[in-house]
Motif scaffolding. Structure first.
Motif, PDB file in Angstrom:
ATOM      1  N   ILE A 304      16.842 -24.020 -26.487  1.00  0.00           N
ATOM      2  CA  ILE A 304      17.444 -24.647 -25.312  1.00  0.00           C
ATOM      3  C   ILE A 304      18.951 -24.658 -25.527  1.00  0.00           C
ATOM      4  N   ASN A 305      19.692 -23.962 -24.692  1.00  0.00           N
ATOM      5  CA  ASN A 305      21.151 -23.890 -24.868  1.00  0.00           C
ATOM      6  C   ASN A 305      21.830 -25.232 -24.641  1.00  0.00           C
ATOM      7  N   GLY A 306      21.324 -25.998 -23.662  1.00  0.00           N
ATOM      8  CA  GLY A 306      22.035 -27.204 -23.244  1.00  0.00           C
ATOM      9  C   GLY A 306      21.518 -28.467 -23.886  1.00  0.00           C
ATOM     10  N   THR A 307      21.786 -28.680 -25.169  1.00  0.00           N
ATOM     11  CA  THR A 307      21.379 -29.933 -25.830  1.00  0.00           C
ATOM     12  C   THR A 307      22.630 -30.647 -26.349  1.00  0.00           C
ATOM     13  N   GLY A 308      22.974 -30.394 -27.619  1.00  0.00           N
ATOM     14  CA  GLY A 308      24.187 -31.019 -28.142  1.00  0.00           C
ATOM     15  C   GLY A 308      25.416 -30.665 -27.332  1.00  0.00           C
ATOM     16  N   SER A 309      25.407 -29.482 -26.736  1.00  0.00           N
ATOM     17  CA  SER A 309      26.525 -29.074 -25.883  1.00  0.00           C
ATOM     18  C   SER A 309      26.654 -30.010 -24.682  1.00  0.00           C
ATOM     19  N   GLU A 382      17.912 -38.771 -22.719  1.00  0.00           N
ATOM     20  CA  GLU A 382      16.576 -38.612 -22.138  1.00  0.00           C
ATOM     21  C   GLU A 382      16.413 -37.226 -21.516  1.00  0.00           C
ATOM     22  N   GLY A 383      17.446 -36.742 -20.819  1.00  0.00           N
ATOM     23  CA  GLY A 383      17.366 -35.416 -20.220  1.00  0.00           C
ATOM     24  C   GLY A 383      17.168 -34.330 -21.262  1.00  0.00           C
ATOM     25  N   ILE A 384      17.826 -34.463 -22.408  1.00  0.00           N
ATOM     26  CA  ILE A 384      17.654 -33.497 -23.493  1.00  0.00           C
ATOM     27  C   ILE A 384      16.233 -33.585 -24.052  1.00  0.00           C
ATOM     28  N   ALA A 385      15.721 -34.813 -24.244  1.00  0.00           N
ATOM     29  CA  ALA A 385      14.345 -34.977 -24.727  1.00  0.00           C
ATOM     30  C   ALA A 385      13.350 -34.395 -23.730  1.00  0.00           C
ATOM     31  N   PHE A 386      13.610 -34.567 -22.434  1.00  0.00           N
ATOM     32  CA  PHE A 386      12.726 -33.993 -21.414  1.00  0.00           C
ATOM     33  C   PHE A 386      12.731 -32.466 -21.490  1.00  0.00           C
ATOM     34  N   SER A 387      13.891 -31.884 -21.766  1.00  0.00           N
ATOM     35  CA  SER A 387      13.953 -30.423 -21.875  1.00  0.00           C
ATOM     36  C   SER A 387      13.129 -29.935 -23.062  1.00  0.00           C
ATOM     37  N   PHE A 388      13.130 -30.699 -24.162  1.00  0.00           N
ATOM     38  CA  PHE A 388      12.278 -30.350 -25.301  1.00  0.00           C
ATOM     39  C   PHE A 388      10.804 -30.416 -24.900  1.00  0.00           C
ATOM     40  N   ARG A 389      10.429 -31.453 -24.165  1.00  0.00           N
ATOM     41  CA  ARG A 389       9.022 -31.589 -23.722  1.00  0.00           C
ATOM     42  C   ARG A 389       8.630 -30.401 -22.842  1.00  0.00           C
ATOM     43  N   TYR A 390       9.511 -30.029 -21.919  1.00  0.00           N
ATOM     44  CA  TYR A 390       9.238 -28.904 -21.023  1.00  0.00           C
ATOM     45  C   TYR A 390       8.971 -27.640 -21.845  1.00  0.00           C
ATOM     46  N   GLY A 391       9.808 -27.392 -22.843  1.00  0.00           N
ATOM     47  CA  GLY A 391       9.635 -26.211 -23.682  1.00  0.00           C
ATOM     48  C   GLY A 391       8.421 -26.303 -24.583  1.00  0.00           C
ATOM     49  N   LEU A 392       8.156 -27.510 -25.117  1.00  0.00           N
ATOM     50  CA  LEU A 392       6.995 -27.678 -25.983  1.00  0.00           C
ATOM     51  C   LEU A 392       5.706 -27.423 -25.215  1.00  0.00           C
ATOM     52  N   ASP A 393       5.672 -27.796 -23.942  1.00  0.00           N
ATOM     53  CA  ASP A 393       4.480 -27.518 -23.139  1.00  0.00           C
ATOM     54  C   ASP A 393       4.253 -26.018 -22.983  1.00  0.00           C
ATOM     55  N   ILE A 394       5.337 -25.244 -22.918  1.00  0.00           N
ATOM     56  CA  ILE A 394       5.209 -23.780 -22.889  1.00  0.00           C
ATOM     57  C   ILE A 394       4.614 -23.289 -24.211  1.00  0.00           C
ATOM     58  N   MET A 395       5.087 -23.853 -25.318  1.00  0.00           N
ATOM     59  CA  MET A 395       4.541 -23.467 -26.619  1.00  0.00           C
ATOM     60  C   MET A 395       3.068 -23.835 -26.713  1.00  0.00           C
ATOM     61  N   ARG A 396       2.701 -24.975 -26.148  1.00  0.00           N
ATOM     62  CA  ARG A 396       1.295 -25.378 -26.141  1.00  0.00           C
ATOM     63  C   ARG A 396       0.448 -24.386 -25.349  1.00  0.00           C
ATOM     64  N   GLU A 397       0.985 -23.881 -24.253  1.00  0.00           N
ATOM     65  CA  GLU A 397       0.281 -22.847 -23.479  1.00  0.00           C
ATOM     66  C   GLU A 397      -0.017 -21.630 -24.346  1.00  0.00           C
ATOM     67  N   ASN A 398       0.834 -21.405 -25.335  1.00  0.00           N
ATOM     68  CA  ASN A 398       0.702 -20.228 -26.196  1.00  0.00           C
ATOM     69  C   ASN A 398       0.040 -20.554 -27.533  1.00  0.00           C
ATOM     70  N   GLY A 399      -0.675 -21.683 -27.585  1.00  0.00           N
ATOM     71  CA  GLY A 399      -1.503 -21.988 -28.741  1.00  0.00           C
ATOM     72  C   GLY A 399      -0.849 -22.793 -29.841  1.00  0.00           C
ATOM     73  N   MET A 400       0.390 -23.258 -29.647  1.00  0.00           N
ATOM     74  CA  MET A 400       1.072 -24.051 -30.668  1.00  0.00           C
ATOM     75  C   MET A 400       0.830 -25.532 -30.384  1.00  0.00           C
ATOM     76  N   GLU A 401       0.095 -26.214 -31.262  1.00  0.00           N
ATOM     77  CA  GLU A 401      -0.235 -27.628 -31.076  1.00  0.00           C
ATOM     78  C   GLU A 401       0.204 -28.423 -32.307  1.00  0.00           C
ATOM     79  N   TRP A 483      11.497 -36.077 -13.420  1.00  0.00           N
ATOM     80  CA  TRP A 483      12.531 -35.147 -13.907  1.00  0.00           C
ATOM     81  C   TRP A 483      12.074 -33.705 -13.723  1.00  0.00           C
ATOM     82  N   LYS A 484      10.814 -33.429 -14.063  1.00  0.00           N
ATOM     83  CA  LYS A 484      10.282 -32.072 -13.957  1.00  0.00           C
ATOM     84  C   LYS A 484      10.269 -31.607 -12.496  1.00  0.00           C
ATOM     85  N   THR A 485       9.948 -32.507 -11.576  1.00  0.00           N
ATOM     86  CA  THR A 485       9.950 -32.168 -10.155  1.00  0.00           C
ATOM     87  C   THR A 485      11.350 -31.768  -9.699  1.00  0.00           C
ATOM     88  N   ILE A 486      12.349 -32.511 -10.146  1.00  0.00           N
ATOM     89  CA  ILE A 486      13.732 -32.204  -9.814  1.00  0.00           C
ATOM     90  C   ILE A 486      14.117 -30.825 -10.360  1.00  0.00           C
TER      91      ILE A 486
END
Length: 492
Positions: A304-309, A382-401, A483-486
């Motif tokens: 995720i490019n937009g975290t600490g930045s 919180e927005g940065i943590a939400f972005s991690f959750r969004y990406g982690l759900d993609i990883m979960r789709e690909n078998g990473m739990e 947040w995800k809806t937005i």
């Protein structure tokens, strides 16, 4: 006996000396103290000078030696971690032909998309585990197409860490993990990705000698040793991209283990023993530091490019004279959900996990009569943590739990609020360790030089310093869904 680790970051060079016996750092240094600029010649471009990295590396090591507490002559091996995906091109005299096109540069996206179509989506994903995308191979194709006067004089191509190793030793080498992060490696045939080379019209002579990642990549030149106060002939015995190296420094070496970092960019990196890929290339799979033809350990990387930045931008705009520690305490004063304020943190270029789309960073729902600094900084975390959750759900789709995520106590994970929010939003416990990229590189050097008998032997004194478990999952879930809806509306 000591080991030297060099971390070639985007913002600075960090170095550390590690005592082999304790496996702990005895001295660290950073150079320069202020962040190095990224050259933006055009919007979406990002370049840095390789010679600037080399000058800063030398200054950092000299500064490190001045710290005392160890004898530089007792350093027995050198390891290097580096910002991933950058392109360095040198001529026959080992001189850079142009500035490096670094990881967050997006000029080659279109070339990568055309290569994906031409080679074939299924063939790319099955063999390369990625689309050519905006990775190093596509950056080289951009140079070939737009700067033929430079391309015709290229002797070898390198990643940033390879360049620093070359300056130390005079030798130019690469490894399977390095080639895989540039999309130059075919995982099915376990050889150079000839389909990529042929599509782009690259000569295979541009690729350096391929060596095991944990091995001697060259020995320290006498003149450089004199300048740096080190012993001539010591090996550079480890080179790795920063995220696989971060995983190494957290002892994330086996399938199922997962690491995270939240610096300038944010990353979740999980080790797998399957050659899996995301059909949309929103997360990427590369060879891990432990990859071997007998055990094909890969690293599945969410970036995720937009975290600490994003956090740095907010600090500079709303509280420039306040320290990050003070900002973290300020954020803790706001309630969960930041009184309805939402932050979309994607303002640092196109995001791969968003299918290379660019939403820009957004502050949404500001009420001039309600919100204050505390709400803003909590909303950013919180927005940065939400972005991690969004990406982690993609990883979960690909078998990473992941059952637990390991992270270093650094950057955003220095904030108890962020660490707890990350855990509450993702639902995954976090273990924090005292780790650092330069320390990981030093330990990697010990493995590569045979000072440690195995990778496991380099982490016999690895200890958890803090553990977080979910506390507020139910409170955060509806806020995350809002947040995800937005975000989804912004992506349409």
């Amino acid at each position: 006996m000591y080991l030297l680790g060099i971390d070639v970051g985007t913002s600075s060079i960090k170095v550390a000396v590690v005592d082999v016996r304790t496996q702990k750092s005895v001295a660290t240094a950073q150079y320069p103290e202020t962040e190095v600029d990224i050259k933006t010649v055009q919007p979406g471009w990002a370049e840095q000078s390789p010679l600037g990295w080399w000058e800063n590396t030398q200054q950092a090591i000299i500064k490190l030696n001045q710290a005392g507490g160890f004898d530089p002559k007792e350093i027995k091996a050198i390891g290097i971690a580096y910002q991933m995906h950058g392109l360095v091109v040198v001529d026959k005299a080992q001189q850079p032909l142009r500035d490096s096109i670094i990881w967050c540069d997006s000029r080659a996206v279109e070339l990568g998309e055309k290569a994906f179509d031409a080679i074939g989506h299924e063939k790319c994903l099955a063999n390369l585990l990625n689309s050519p995308g905006n990775f190093t191979a596509s950056k080289l194709a951009w140079v070939k197409q737009n700067e033929p006067e430079h391309y015709q004089h290229i002797e070898k191509i390198m990643l940033p860490g390879d360049f620093i190793a070359m300056k130390l030793t005079g030798e130019i080498t690469t490894s399977i993990p390095a080639l895989s992060e540039g999309i130059f490696w075919n995982f099915k045939t376990d050889e150079l990705a000839h389909e990529v080379m042929e599509h782009y019209g690259f000569s295979e002579s541009l690729i350096p000698a391929i060596k095991p990642l944990f091995s001697v990549h060259g020995n320290l030149r006498a003149d450089v040793a004199t300048t740096l106060g080190l012993s001539a002939g010591i090996p550079v015995s480890y080179k790795s991209g920063d995220q696989p190296n971060n995983a190494l420094s957290l002892n994330v070496l086996k399938p199922g283990e997962v690491a995270a970092t939240a610096g300038t960019s944010g990353v979740i990196y999980g080790v797998s023993d399957n050659l899996n890929y995301d059909p949309q290339s929103r997360v990427n799979t590369f060879a891990h530091v432990t990859y071997a033809k007998e055990e094909k350990h890969t690293g599945v990387l969410l970036c995720i490019n937009g975290t600490g930045s994003m956090y740095r931008w907010a600090k500079n705009q709303f509280a420039s004279q306040t320290s990050y520690a003070e900002l973290n305490m300020l954020a803790e004063k706001a309630p969960i959900g930041s009184k309805g304020l939402k932050v979309i943190p994607f303002g640092n270029g196109a995001e791969r996990m968003l299918n290379n789309k660019y939403t820009g960073a957004q502050l949404i729902g500001i009420d001039l009569n309600v919100h204050n600094q505390s709400d803003i900084f909590r909303a950013v975390q919180e927005g940065i943590a939400f972005s991690f959750r969004y990406g982690l759900d993609i990883m979960r789709e690909n078998g990473m739990e992941p059952k637990v995520i390991r992270a270093g106590r650094a950057n955003l994970f220095l904030s108890d609020l962020f660490a707890q929010t990350f855990v509450d939003v993702t639902g995954v416990p976090v273990e924090l360790y005292e780790n650092d990229g330069s320390v990981g590189a030093a330990l990697g050097a010990g493995i590569g030089a045979g000072i440690f008998e195995s990778a496991a032997d380099a982490f016999t004194q690895h200890e958890v310093i803090k553990h977080y478990t979910p506390k507020n999952e139910e409170a955060y879930e509806p806020i995350y869904q809002e947040w995800k809806t937005i975000l989804n509306k912004a992506l349409k």
